[in-house]
Design a protein around this motif. Structure first.
Motif, short mmCIF file in Angstrom:
data_model
loop_
_atom_site.label_atom_id
_atom_site.label_comp_id
_atom_site.label_asym_id
_atom_site.label_seq_id
_atom_site.Cartn_x
_atom_site.Cartn_y
_atom_site.Cartn_z
N ARG A 501 93.71 79.84 70.09
CA ARG A 501 93.97 78.41 69.89
C ARG A 501 94.85 78.28 68.67
NH1 ARG A 501 89.15 74.32 68.10
NH2 ARG A 501 89.19 75.62 66.25
N HIS A 506 89.65 81.37 68.53
CA HIS A 506 88.52 80.45 68.33
C HIS A 506 87.31 81.15 68.92
CE1 HIS A 506 86.33 76.50 69.28
NE2 HIS A 506 86.28 76.69 67.98
N ASP A 510 83.58 74.15 70.83
CA ASP A 510 83.34 72.92 70.08
C ASP A 510 82.81 71.87 71.03
OD1 ASP A 510 84.38 74.23 67.94
OD2 ASP A 510 86.30 73.16 67.93
N HIS A 590 82.01 67.46 64.95
CA HIS A 590 81.73 68.22 66.18
C HIS A 590 80.76 69.34 65.85
CE1 HIS A 590 84.76 70.92 64.40
NE2 HIS A 590 84.32 71.87 65.21
N HIS A 592 80.44 73.25 66.15
CA HIS A 592 81.11 74.51 66.46
C HIS A 592 79.99 75.51 66.70
CE1 HIS A 592 83.87 77.94 66.11
NE2 HIS A 592 82.88 78.51 65.44
ZN LIG Z 1 85.07 75.46 66.66
#
Ligand SMILES: [Zn+2]
Length: 616
Positions: A501, A506, A510, A590, A592
């Motif tokens: 990403r 990543h 998320d 968010h 993760h």
């Molecule tokens: Zn993340």
């Protein structure tokens, strides 16, 4: 509760005096057996400046009168031991001492990769280990190699790396007399590990990189001649040149933030109070190290690393150590006054053992479950001496309390404020702490309850125990438990999947907040909390280790608003861990989430795509 009587303070000092004396006499005997000469030699090596510094610290910790009392002997011992361990290359150091010294240095060197210049500055200083060991000696415990290893490991820095795609792109250009043609651009990926985050005993550091795409450059040509097959004459030359450009990531910024949370949690785990912590700092300073721990501790004003969770709107199930019937009072008082429920529980416990004290009247006349002096409860204008009030005064009358400006509160709504009633007493304690600045400085507010450091430490230690013993059950958008060992960690849409990403890898997924509030995050499977702390990159983060049919996994929940679990705690699948948030290095709120098999490491090489393990 008695803010007027200095009795508690004396008690504290007595403990210090006793410890100091015991320590001093015992060690002095031993030392003088070894020879006063060593002491003298060692002392001579001390500079006046260092001695002065230590005296300043000791006065700060114990007060001047106490220093006179035990100071000189104590000082000699401490200085001698410091010198012995830090500076001497053998003077006064016996075989065992030398062996320990070498072992400390070994553990210190093993705390980082010494060949890596980025890691080297963050190694655990041997002087810090020695400072901690001296506190152990002070408690008459003998720190051995095992202890040294454990401390070095706990203080070991973590280095996190991200993979950056420093790809190359190339094309060829072929020219003949008819003109040139270009091939399509081809790209070769090349992932490079770069340090992004460091957590060390005194620092958190973040490194950011920015991409830099070079321009195409000719990297080589070849040509061949085309001849006429009949005459052999060269009729054309075909030249092929290769052009390449490279994507690189260059360091954009590195930000080091002073942060002693790692050191503080290690010292807490050893049961150290504030005075011990001050001693660690003094001893470390004495060795010439740089440290700003106590100042950090006091300015962050934290609850000894236990963190607040006031305003939680779900259900809290206390651990076995708290009588369940009192929970409602603590929680209601927390909601009303913003004082953490577990601190109220801890004060209740420290004051009267959860109302089990035989008389619930103290030697100075403090009364009831939370031990208020009647005058504090009803107002000091009614004081007839020692915080007592006239027996004819109705101290439960709200009108009397209002007129006197007392702290007494009606916690159960029966129209009375009774210091003997748990609901009323607990609400009053919460209101008292709030009025004394709990929200900005919890430590200071608790000190107002009883002017003694030992008291504050005791309350905070129990608060930490009660907090981690409790289970939080969230209301709201809790994800449905699914069949199988794993479930998803939160409801909501996956806003970013696992994989490359923005030129980086990543290593998790998320889940977006999606405009909601208080979105609960839960454990994806049964397990044990390995770490629960605040990181400047992950923010509020929880690491959980799972063992599923003999296979080990580790899950990571990052950027949470708060944390409802503590290190070492067992959690069940679906158990609430905290709310979704935007703490740490984020662009928006968010969760993760990462899963590793078998465990998390700094390069995240064990990361597995979560969607292949659990239903989303
Ligand atoms: Zn993340």
């Amino acid at each position: 509760m008695n803010s007027l009587i200095p009795q508690q303070r004396d008690q504290e000092e007595n403990v210090v005096v006793r410890t100091g004396k015991k320590f001093a006499i015992k060690k002095m005997r031993k030392l003088f057996k070894k020879g006063a000469l060593a002491v003298a030699k060692a002392l001579m090596r001390m500079t006046i400046v260092l001695t002065k510094m230590l005296i300043t610290f000791l006065v700060g910790i114990f007060g001047p009168s106490l220093l006179l009392f035990i100071g000189v002997i104590f000082l000699v011992i401490i200085i001698f031991m410091s010198v012995q361990l830090f500076y001497s290359e053998g003077v006064g150091l016996d075989k065992v001492g030398k062996e320990l010294r070498d072992y400390i240095i070994l553990q210190s060197n093993q705390s980082v990769d010494l060949n890596d210049p980025l890691q080297r500055p963050y190694k655990v200083p041997p002087e810090l280990i020695i400072a901690v060991m001296q506190i152990e000696y002070n408690y008459d415990r003998t720190p051995d190699k095992e202890f040294i290893k454990r401390i070095a490991e706990l203080l070991k820095p973590t280095f996190e790396y991200d993979q950056y795609n420093e790809y190359t792109e190339s094309y060829t250009e072929t020219c003949s007399k008819d003109g040139c043609t270009r091939s399509p651009i081809t790209r070769t990926d090349h992932y490079v590990s770069k340090l992004t985050h460091i957590e060390a005993w005194n620092t958190q550091a973040n490194y950011t990189y920015k991409k830099r795409l070079g321009s195409f450059e000719k990297t080589g040509c070849s040509s061949r001649d085309i001849s006429d097959p009949k005459t052999g004459e060269v009729i054309d030359t075909i030249t092929t040149c290769k052009y390449t450009r490279k994507m690189t990531y260059v360091l954009e910024s590195s930000v080091n933030t002073e942060d002693y949370s790692m050191l503080d949690s290690v010292l807490n785990s050893l049961g150290y109070g504030l005075n011990d912590k001050k001693m660690v700092e003094a001893l470390y300073l004495l060795s010439g190290g740089k440290i700003n721990y106590i100042n950090w501790l006091q300015t962050t004003g934290g609850l000894g690393g236990i963190g607040g969770f006031a305003g939680f709107d779900g259900t809290i199930i206390p651990g076995d150590n708290i009588p369940a019937q009192f929970m409602k009072f603590y929680i209601d008082a927390e909601k009303k006054y913003g004082v953490d429920w577990y601190v109220l529980a801890a004060i209740h416990y420290v004051e009267t053992g959860f109302s089990t004290h035989k008389t619930m009247v103290s030697s100075v006349g403090a009364i009831g479950p939370m031990q208020f002096l009647p005058a504090t409860w009803v107002g000091w204008k009614y004081n007839i001496g020692g915080g007592q009030v006239s027996p004819s005064l109705d101290i439960t009358s709200l009108a009397v309390i209002k007129a006197g400006g007392g702290y007494g509160k009606d916690g159960d709504g029966d129209g009375k404020a009774d210091p003997w009633n748990e609901a009323d007493a607990i609400h009053t304690a919460a209101s008292y702490l709030a009025a004394n600045g709990y929200s900005s400085n919890p430590r200071g507010a608790i000190w107002q309850y009883n002017h003694a450091e030992w008291y504050v430490n005791k309350v905070l230690n129990f608060a930490s125990v009660f907090r981690s013993g409790a289970t939080y059950l969230a209301n709201g958008d809790v994800p449905q438990a699914t069949k199988g060992a794993f479930m998803r960690p939160a409801t909501g849409e996956i806003t970013s999947g696992f994989g490359p990403r923005w030129g980086k890898m990543h290593y998790g997924v998320d889940i977006g907040l999606g405009g909601r509030s208080n979105v609960p995050i839960v454990a994806v499977a049964d397990g044990v909390v390995k770490r629960s702390y605040y990181s400047s990159s992950y923010g509020n983060v929880v690491f959980i280790q799972h063992n599923i049919n003999g296979v080990t996994y580790e899950t990571v929940y990052a950027h949470m608003k708060n944390r409802a679990v503590s290190e070492g705690q067992r959690v069940k699948k679906g158990q609430f861990l905290g709310y979704m948030g935007a703490t740490g290095h984020v662009t928006g709120p968010h969760l993760h989430f990462e899963i590793h098999q078998p465990s998390w490491n700094t390069t995240k090489s064990n990361a597995v795509n979560p969607v292949t393990i659990m239903p989303f």
